[in-house]
Scaffold this active site. Structure first.
Site, PDB file in Angstrom:
ATOM      1  N   CYS A   1       0.842  -1.197   0.000  1.00 16.87           N
ATOM      2  CA  CYS A   1       0.000   0.000   0.000  1.00 16.87           C
ATOM      3  C   CYS A   1       0.887   1.261   0.000  1.00 16.87           C
ATOM      4  CB  CYS A   1      -0.963  -0.042   1.191  1.00 16.87           C
ATOM      5  SG  CYS A   1      -2.147   1.306   1.287  1.00 16.87           S
TER       6      CYS A   1
ATOM      7  N   ASP B   1      -9.214  -3.331  -7.281  1.00 15.65           N
ATOM      8  CA  ASP B   1      -8.639  -2.471  -6.245  1.00 15.65           C
ATOM      9  C   ASP B   1      -9.261  -1.076  -6.336  1.00 15.65           C
ATOM     10  OD1 ASP B   1      -6.985  -0.793  -4.643  1.00 15.65           O
ATOM     11  OD2 ASP B   1      -5.317  -2.183  -4.879  1.00 15.65           O
TER      12      ASP B   1
ATOM     13  N   HIS C   1      -7.845  -4.479  -3.041  1.00 10.38           N
ATOM     14  CA  HIS C   1      -6.740  -3.870  -2.321  1.00 10.38           C
ATOM     15  C   HIS C   1      -6.496  -4.676  -1.047  1.00 10.38           C
ATOM     16  CE1 HIS C   1      -4.043  -0.486  -1.632  1.00 10.38           C
ATOM     17  NE2 HIS C   1      -4.409  -0.519  -0.352  1.00 10.38           N
TER      18      HIS C   1
END
Length: 242
Positions: free
Chosen positions: A130, A178, A209
């Site tokens: 991330c 995502d 995600h």
């Protein structure tokens, strides 16, 4: 390497405006005291929490010196947030106030520090998730790393030429569902990766995600996670063959 002794180390790396907390996990190697390669892990917006520590254990179990710097050491030193919705606002606030340029400089200092550790043979790779996935790409573009692994990097539209700077073997893992990255940004990353032979972009059908985080139950994808780590270790073995 299961069953071998692991040691958790907490230390600090001084910098001009404070100190970077370092969480390291070392596992006895088959080669004894002989130095070996290392991997630096860059955390999500939730800090070096239990999920990130599990990834350190994974890397140490594969024989790497595994170290995670506290990227929030200026804002909230030592913060470790869970995935409880009540803690998410603090994670987002830390992310919004985050200084990317300073963090990339911090990562280079951590890389040099880890490379100089007598247990490291000088070869250091980086893996990020991330926020950390973005930082892995940006830091990797500056050179010095033996390999770069990036999971679902966010905000890469702010750095449109980042992948062009990578000459290090790199793999990017992204789910095609995502919502935090978005289809336009994913398309740009695919196009940029296609221009650079050093970058391997992997898109996982149906994955969201944070698909590689088993503690985020709504997003976790066991199949994609297994596939991604198979690719990671293949890249690490090839880039830092022992």
């Amino acid at each position: 390497m299961d069953g071998q002794a692991r040691q958790v180390e907490n230390s600090f790396l001084p910098v001009d405006d404070g100190r970077i907390g370092l969480t390291g996990i070392v596992q006895d190697r088959a080669g004894g005291d002989e130095p070996g390669p290392a991997v630096i892990l860059l955390h999500e917006i939730f800090g070096v929490n239990f999920a990130m520590r599990e990834e350190l254990v994974r890397l140490a179990g594969a024989g790497y010196l595994a170290v995670a710097p506290d990227l929030f050491h200026r804002q909230a030193p030592g913060v470790q947030l869970s995935y409880d919705p009540q803690e998410r606002p603090m994670a987002l606030a830390l992310w919004q106030a985050f200084d990317t340029d300073q963090a990339v400089q911090d990562i280079e200092k951590v890389r040099a520090h880890v490379a100089a550790d007598p247990r490291c043979d000088g070869r250091v790779a980086v893996v990020g998730f991330c926020l950390g996935g973005k930082l892995a790409l940006l830091a990797g573009g500056r050179g010095g790393f033996a390999a770069v692994i990036s999971y679902y990097p966010v905000q890469m539209s702010d750095f449109p030429d980042a992948l062009d700077s990578l000459s290090t073997p790199t793999v990017i893992h992204m789910g095609d569902n995502d919502v935090h990255v978005g289809p336009a940004a994913v398309s740009h990353l695919i196009e940029a990766a296609a221009r650079n032979d050093s970058v391997d972009f992997r898109l996982y059908p149906g994955a969201a995600h944070a698909f590689a985080n088993r503690h985020r139950l709504e997003e976790f994808d066991a199949v994609a996670t297994t596939q991604s780590w198979e690719r990671n270790f293949a890249l690490l073995d090839q880039s830092m063959s022992r």
